[in-house]
Design an enzyme around this catalytic site. Structure first.
Site, PDB file in Angstrom:
ATOM      1  N   GLU A 152       0.830  -1.124  -0.265  1.00  7.07           N
ATOM      2  CA  GLU A 152       0.024   0.199   0.013  1.00  7.07           C
ATOM      3  C   GLU A 152       0.801   1.147  -0.029  1.00  7.07           C
ATOM      4  O   GLU A 152       1.377   1.530   1.037  1.00  7.07           O
ATOM      5  CB  GLU A 152      -0.853   0.331   1.172  1.00  7.07           C
ATOM      6  CG  GLU A 152      -1.857  -1.150   1.328  1.00  7.07           C
ATOM      7  CD  GLU A 152      -2.929  -1.053   0.517  1.00  7.07           C
ATOM      8  OE1 GLU A 152      -3.521   0.098   0.234  1.00  7.07           O
ATOM      9  OE2 GLU A 152      -3.648  -1.875  -0.196  1.00  7.07           O
ATOM     10  N   CYS A 167      -2.186   9.550   2.707  1.00 12.08           N
ATOM     11  CA  CYS A 167      -1.788   8.902   1.444  1.00 12.08           C
ATOM     12  C   CYS A 167      -3.242   9.226   0.355  1.00 12.08           C
ATOM     13  O   CYS A 167      -2.971   9.195  -0.721  1.00 12.08           O
ATOM     14  CB  CYS A 167      -1.571   7.311   1.624  1.00 12.08           C
ATOM     15  SG  CYS A 167      -3.320   6.593   2.326  1.00 12.08           S
TER      16      CYS A 167
END
Ligand code: NAD
Length: 514
Positions: free
Chosen positions: A239, A273
């Site tokens: 990720e 993010c």
């Protein structure tokens, strides 16, 4: 401020980003300590995996209560280590608890034995079983130190694994709390092991004999982790970062768009993010959108105190990146419309900043910022917006702002990445059923949702006979009729409608054979 790794002793010193006050120190774990932690987790995992799934799920429900009741303590550690506002720290705990509750409802269906059809082999019984990997290594970043450690760790436990967690070297105390809270439950106490340290400890974990690795962090570190995992063929999920675009169309509710985009860009001081890091606005509404965005952004309370909505940057390195990207943009012709500096030179609180007259030669448009800088670009139409949004190698998430739901869906389907929100940002993280992950430089795995839970287990097949035949038709020795049988199956599987039946029968009867 932040963390100092001394040369002499392997000790991490943690300081509050708000004022530099010491939080504490932890000892860095070397390869032997990491291997020992893996061995302890493995010992506990074997008993854990042998429990009935329903029992495991009940115990994890207890763990959820313990986490929820420990929310204040968890949030206090997050605030001390990251500097974020307390409400945002509590949001981390809430998100974890609600994912856990979702998995409690889904685990039996997803992880229990699943009967499937056997196709033309009607005399067979086919079952899919999900089995744990064993010990899962979790490497976490600092920006959401509880969510990004606890979510993969809990998901791994649901699937029957043990866990060795390496929190970020910036947030070791938030990571450690998971192991501490585990001791307040009836789960095996060694099922979660926490090892401390930076990249080096992370690389020891990759090499430690774990059975699967879940990594959340930057693309650069993700590449190193993947390369280190390759010789061992260690299954890895990644990720990674994002450079999320927002597309504001001419028919958008501009007040909502400006408020939503300010939230998406400046929540957690932009250290997300999924933060909105690029805005593309159709030219007919560019000026009026920008006016609103500047107004809402200027109203945000930036500071280190309890009332702040935008807190300090967690690390000095992150502050330096923000200032370097800003200087580069201004040097290349960008205009600062609001913010553009720290609240005072000694502080690491950076004011939420809007930039105009930006282009893709600037670092702020090419590199992940991870801070409160928001470049806004005027585009001729939606085609230009989609083209420029998709041109970035990262593809995590995006948002589209429009008054027309059809147009929103159509545009969403043209944007690269792991998902799109229409007239919203970040909220999908609060929906535990939605899988989360990216494409290309944002990584390739999925966490959360059913896909996320299944990803921490391996499927395994059980094939049984419902009829006891003396032999299967295709076993040795081959006989003259075998060819006909195979041709009949081919026709049955390959044709459709009435031809399917006639061709299959014809093949069985040997019609058309040479
Ligand atoms: P980072 O890559 O520097 O570090 C992440 C973790 O990996 C830390 O625990 C670090 O110690 C460890 N690490 C670093 N190099 C390693 C190596 N070679 N081997 C093993 N472990 C290693 O990232 P960061 O600065 O902590 O976090 C910010 C980054 O994380 C940003 O790029 C952000 O976008 C990304 N991120 C992604 C998601 C997501 O879900 N996609 C969520 C949050 C953050």
């Amino acid at each position: 401020m932040g963390v100092k790794l001394t040369d002499e002793a392997d000790i991490l010193f943690i300081r509050r980003p708000q004022d530099g006050a010491p939080v504490g120190s932890v000892t860095v774990d070397g390869p032997d300590e990491v291997r020992a932690a893996v061995a302890r987790a493995r010992g506990a995992q074997q008993g854990w995996a042998s429990l009935e799934l329903a029992h495991r799920v009940r115990l994890l429900g207890e763990f959820r209560h313990v986490i929820a009741r420990g929310a204040e303590e968890i949030a206090a550690r997050i605030v001390a280590e990251t500097g974020k506002p307390e409400v945002e720290a509590l949001t981390e705990v809430t998100t974890v608890v609600s994912l856990c509750r979702y998995f409690e409802r889904r685990a039996l269906r997803l992880l229990g034995p699943r009967r499937v059809g056997s196709g033309w082999l009607q005399w067979k019984r086919s079952t899919i079983l999900q089995e744990p990997y064993g010990v899962v290594g979790v490497i976490a970043p600092w920006n959401y130190p509880f969510i990004l450690a606890a979510e993969p760790a809990l998901t791994a436990l649901f699937a029957g694994n043990g866990v060795v967690l390496k929190p970020s070297e910036r947030a070791p105390f938030t990571g450690a709390i998971l192991e501490e809270l585990l001791t307040e439950t009836d789960l095996p106490t060694r099922l979660i092991q926490v090892v401390q340290g930076g990249a080096e400890t992370g690389s020891h974990l990759v090499a430690s004999g774990i059975d699967r690795l879940h990594f959340t962090g930057s693309p650069a570190a993700g590449r190193q982790v993947l390369a280190a995992a390759a010789p061992r063929l260690l299954p890895v999920s990644l990720e990674l970062g994002g450079k999320d675009p927002a597309l504001v169309l001419s028919d958008a509710d501009l007040d909502r768009a400006a408020r939503g985009i300010a939230f998406g860009a400046f929540f957690n001081a932009g250290q997300t993010c999924l933060a909105t890091e690029r805005v593309f606005v159709e030219s007919s509404v560019y000026e009026s959108f920008l006016r609103r965005l500047i107004r809402f952004t200027s109203e945000l309370r930036a500071g280190s105190g309890g009332e702040a909505e935008v807190g300090p940057l967690t690390t000095p390195e992150q502050l330096a990146i923000v200032e370097e990207q800003l200087a580069d943009a201004v040097e290349r012709g960008a205009r600062v419309l609001c913010g553009g500096h720290r609240i005072d030179p000694a502080s690491n609180v950076f004011l939420p900043t809007i930039l105009a007259d930006v282009n893709e030669r600037m670092r702020v448009m090419r590199e992940e910022t991870f801070g409160p800088l928001l470049p806004v670009v005027e585009v001729a139409d939606e085609d230009e917006a989609v083209r420029r949004a998709n041109a970035h190698p990262m593809g995590l998430f995006a948002s589209v702002w429009t008054g027309d739901p059809e147009r929103g869906r159509a545009l969403a389907s043209r944007l690269r990445g792991g998902g799109v929100s229409v007239n919203d940002t970040l909220s999908h993280w609060a929906v535990p059923a939605l899988p989360m992950g990216g494409v290309d430089e944002s990584g390739f795995s999925r966490v959360r949702g059913d896909e996320g839970l299944l990803a921490f287990s391996r499927s395994r097949v059980l094939l049984e006979n419902r009829l006891d035949l003396a032999r299967e038709p295709w076993w040795f020795p081959y006989r003259p009729g075998d060819r006909r049988l195979v041709r009949a199956i081919l026709a049955w599987e390959g044709e459709r409608g009435i031809r399917r039946v006639s061709r299959a029968l014809g093949a069985l009867l040997g019609r058309g054979e040479t």
